[in-house]
Motif scaffolding. Sequence first.
Motif, PDB file in Angstrom:
ATOM      1  N   LEU A 151      -1.854   3.801  10.754  1.00 52.69           N
ATOM      2  CA  LEU A 151      -0.526   3.619  10.180  1.00 52.69           C
ATOM      3  C   LEU A 151       0.541   4.231  11.093  1.00 52.69           C
ATOM      4  O   LEU A 151       1.638   3.673  11.232  1.00 52.69           O
ATOM      5  CB  LEU A 151      -0.457   4.220   8.783  1.00 52.69           C
ATOM      6  N   THR A 152       0.221   5.328  11.741  1.00 50.23           N
ATOM      7  CA  THR A 152       1.147   5.936  12.700  1.00 50.23           C
ATOM      8  C   THR A 152       1.409   4.981  13.861  1.00 50.23           C
ATOM      9  O   THR A 152       2.560   4.782  14.273  1.00 50.23           O
ATOM     10  CB  THR A 152       0.583   7.275  13.226  1.00 50.23           C
ATOM     11  N   ARG A 153       0.347   4.368  14.389  1.00 48.18           N
ATOM     12  CA  ARG A 153       0.532   3.418  15.500  1.00 48.18           C
ATOM     13  C   ARG A 153       1.358   2.211  15.066  1.00 48.18           C
ATOM     14  O   ARG A 153       2.239   1.762  15.795  1.00 48.18           O
ATOM     15  CB  ARG A 153      -0.832   2.994  16.059  1.00 48.18           C
ATOM     16  N   VAL A 154       1.078   1.695  13.875  1.00 47.02           N
ATOM     17  CA  VAL A 154       1.867   0.561  13.371  1.00 47.02           C
ATOM     18  C   VAL A 154       3.335   0.967  13.259  1.00 47.02           C
ATOM     19  O   VAL A 154       4.232   0.235  13.701  1.00 47.02           O
ATOM     20  CB  VAL A 154       1.332   0.069  12.001  1.00 47.02           C
ATOM     21  N   THR A 155       3.580   2.137  12.682  1.00 44.77           N
ATOM     22  CA  THR A 155       4.952   2.604  12.493  1.00 44.77           C
ATOM     23  C   THR A 155       5.659   2.778  13.830  1.00 44.77           C
ATOM     24  O   THR A 155       6.815   2.372  13.989  1.00 44.77           O
ATOM     25  CB  THR A 155       4.959   3.929  11.697  1.00 44.77           C
ATOM     26  N   ARG A 156       4.976   3.350  14.804  1.00 45.13           N
ATOM     27  CA  ARG A 156       5.571   3.535  16.140  1.00 45.13           C
ATOM     28  C   ARG A 156       5.909   2.192  16.785  1.00 45.13           C
ATOM     29  O   ARG A 156       6.969   2.031  17.386  1.00 45.13           O
ATOM     30  CB  ARG A 156       4.637   4.334  17.031  1.00 45.13           C
ATOM     31  N   MET A 157       4.987   1.243  16.683  1.00 45.29           N
ATOM     32  CA  MET A 157       5.242  -0.077  17.281  1.00 45.29           C
ATOM     33  C   MET A 157       6.415  -0.766  16.600  1.00 45.29           C
ATOM     34  O   MET A 157       7.265  -1.367  17.270  1.00 45.29           O
ATOM     35  CB  MET A 157       3.981  -0.950  17.228  1.00 45.29           C
ATOM     36  N   LEU A 158       6.457  -0.688  15.275  1.00 49.64           N
ATOM     37  CA  LEU A 158       7.568  -1.309  14.547  1.00 49.64           C
ATOM     38  C   LEU A 158       8.891  -0.624  14.893  1.00 49.64           C
ATOM     39  O   LEU A 158       9.917  -1.283  15.037  1.00 49.64           O
ATOM     40  CB  LEU A 158       7.314  -1.264  13.046  1.00 49.64           C
ATOM     41  N   ILE A 199       4.427  10.377   9.359  1.00 48.39           N
ATOM     42  CA  ILE A 199       4.839   8.970   9.224  1.00 48.39           C
ATOM     43  C   ILE A 199       6.138   8.900   8.449  1.00 48.39           C
ATOM     44  O   ILE A 199       7.070   8.181   8.835  1.00 48.39           O
ATOM     45  CB  ILE A 199       3.720   8.149   8.533  1.00 48.39           C
ATOM     46  N   LEU A 200       6.232   9.648   7.369  1.00 51.49           N
ATOM     47  CA  LEU A 200       7.470   9.678   6.581  1.00 51.49           C
ATOM     48  C   LEU A 200       8.627  10.187   7.423  1.00 51.49           C
ATOM     49  O   LEU A 200       9.747   9.665   7.337  1.00 51.49           O
ATOM     50  CB  LEU A 200       7.279  10.524   5.329  1.00 51.49           C
TER      51      LEU A 200
END
Length: 130
Positions: free
Chosen positions: A86-93, A124-125
Amino acid sequence: MVFNIGSQQGGVVNNVAGNQTVHGGQSGHLTADGRDVRDLVGELRTAVEQAPLPPAVAPGVHSELDALDTEVARPEPDREEVASRLTRVTRMLTSAGALVTASAGLIGPITALAGWLGALGRPILQAIGG
């Protein structure tokens, strides 16, 4: 005969008339607001598909979402693995600018999943300003 069944939050509940045999166990992974974690990953995937992602970023996001979906489908998901994905997804987004222009469609599921992760979800938040 009458049964009055109260609140059924917090796990897998089966109301069965007759016999039931379960092989392999049952599990459910709910967030604090009672939503299923797998459903949240599905909501995030739908929001990502609707977001205008650059072609260079989209495959990586989709790959991480596939792995995230596989992990949360396990009987006992590894929360550290979920947090990492989820961290990687958030960073990419974020790097693609998708979160800057995002509606609740992206932010909502990310926030709920981060909440389910507890302390592992705090970074993440913070990354999304939550």
